[in-house]
Design an enzyme around this catalytic site. Structure first.
Site, PDB file in Angstrom:
ATOM      1  CE1 TYR A  11      24.959-118.391  57.604  1.00  0.00           C
ATOM      2  CE2 TYR A  11      25.426-117.829  59.898  1.00  0.00           C
ATOM      3  CZ  TYR A  11      24.526-117.988  58.858  1.00  0.00           C
ATOM      4  OH  TYR A  11      23.187-117.748  59.071  1.00  0.00           O
ATOM      5  CG  ASN A  17      20.863-121.686  67.963  1.00  0.00           C
ATOM      6  OD1 ASN A  17      21.535-120.988  68.718  1.00  0.00           O
ATOM      7  ND2 ASN A  17      21.407-122.510  67.092  1.00  0.00           N
TER       8      ASN A  17
END
Length: 309
Positions: free
Chosen positions: A142, A171
């Site tokens: 990823y 995040n």
């Protein structure tokens, strides 16, 4: 000015849609078929919805027409699953984005703003907080694909003059993040706590991450549109870290009750600490996160409660 949001029906895309409309932009949302809209849109709002497959060139051709700015949020994989099938990761995300870049070149797109991953492109950090100049050694497919797309954006800027901006987002959390998804610890934890369900933590809970409220991410995305400086890559985070145990403590304080937690074996791709240095974004974009973790958590809780109504 018309903006195309690839993945616009998703979590961050929904926040950005509202942000762009509030700023007076025309918005075209492109996403997979049959994804519910995050809210009702009035007839006079300048928004279009296109459904299709990001890997299908014909779908992209239709979506990109007459759009000057493209926001690219689409990813078909997650950090935890990408190593299971790197070929799929490359075929769908990297090849799909190369098709997009070719279409952007021939359709005279002015700028592409890409949502990269501040949590994966750096790999195991040598120092925290992490600056954009830190070495990039991803330990999952990823992150490698995200980083490779960044390089191709730079190549197309060099070859064809397509402007770009890369936001390495930490995040993010907030409203419209799927509470049952495999990603998004804050929302998943809060939703489970609200419903009295078990919260599963990989490892002992000491892992530290940079959690940034989605509304603040939207502000950074909006400020990227008019930016004409030389810098192209920006960390976008809260600028400070919190452990998973600290998140649990904040949730218990907010709900005024203890929550159920189980600890399971840690995962190989989870680095111990990832906190981003956001000084460049502050200085260049004039951006600064305004929402504290606790404030963002309260907003998230209010939204989660509406799902129960």
């Amino acid at each position: 000015m018309k903006c195309l949001i690839l993945g616009g029906a998703g979590f961050l895309g929904s926040h950005l849609t509202d942000g762009l409309l509030a700023e007076g932009y025309s918005v075209r949302v492109f996403d997979r078929p049959n994804i519910a809209k995050h809210r009702h849109f009035e007839k006079d709002e300048k928004i279009e919805w296109f459904e299709g497959d990001f890997t299908n060139r014909n779908d992209l051709v239709e979506a990109i027409k007459d759009c000057e700015i493209i926001f690219h949020f689409i990813s078909t994989t997650l950090p935890k699953s990408s190593n299971d099938n790197p070929v799929y990761d490359v075929e769908t995300n990297l090849i799909g984005t190369l098709r997009l870049l070719e279409l952007a070149r021939t359709n005279k797109v002015k700028k592409i703003i890409y949502a990269s991953s501040g949590g994966t492109v750096y790999g195991v950090p040598n120092e925290v907080p992490i600056k954009e100049s830190h070495t990039t050694e991803p330990i999952c497919s990823y992150g490698i694909t995200k980083l490779t797309i960044e390089k191709y954006l730079k190549l197309y800027h060099y070859l064809y003059g397509i402007d770009f901006c890369v936001l390495r987002i930490a995040n993010p959390f907030g409203e419209w993040q799927r509470p049952t998804a495999a990603q998004g610890a804050v929302t998943v934890f809060l939703n489970n706590a609200l419903k009295g369900k078990m919260i599963t933590i990989w490892g002992d809970g000491s892992v530290v991450r940079d959690f940034v409220y989605a509304g603040d991410v939207t502000e950074a995305l909006l400020k990227s549109i008019p930016y004409e400086g030389e810098e192209k890559v920006f960390n976008i985070g809260a600028g400070y870290g919190m452990s998973l145990k600290e998140i649990i403590s904040e949730i218990e304080t907010l709900l005024e009750k203890p929550v159920k937690v189980e600890f399971v074996e840690s995962r190989s791709f989870d680095v111990k600490s990832n906190v981003l240095d956001i000084e460049k974004a502050k200085n260049e974009l004039g951006w600064n996160p305004k929402t504290t973790f606790r404030e963002g958590l309260k907003k998230n809780l209010s939204w989660l409660k509406t799902l129960e109504d």
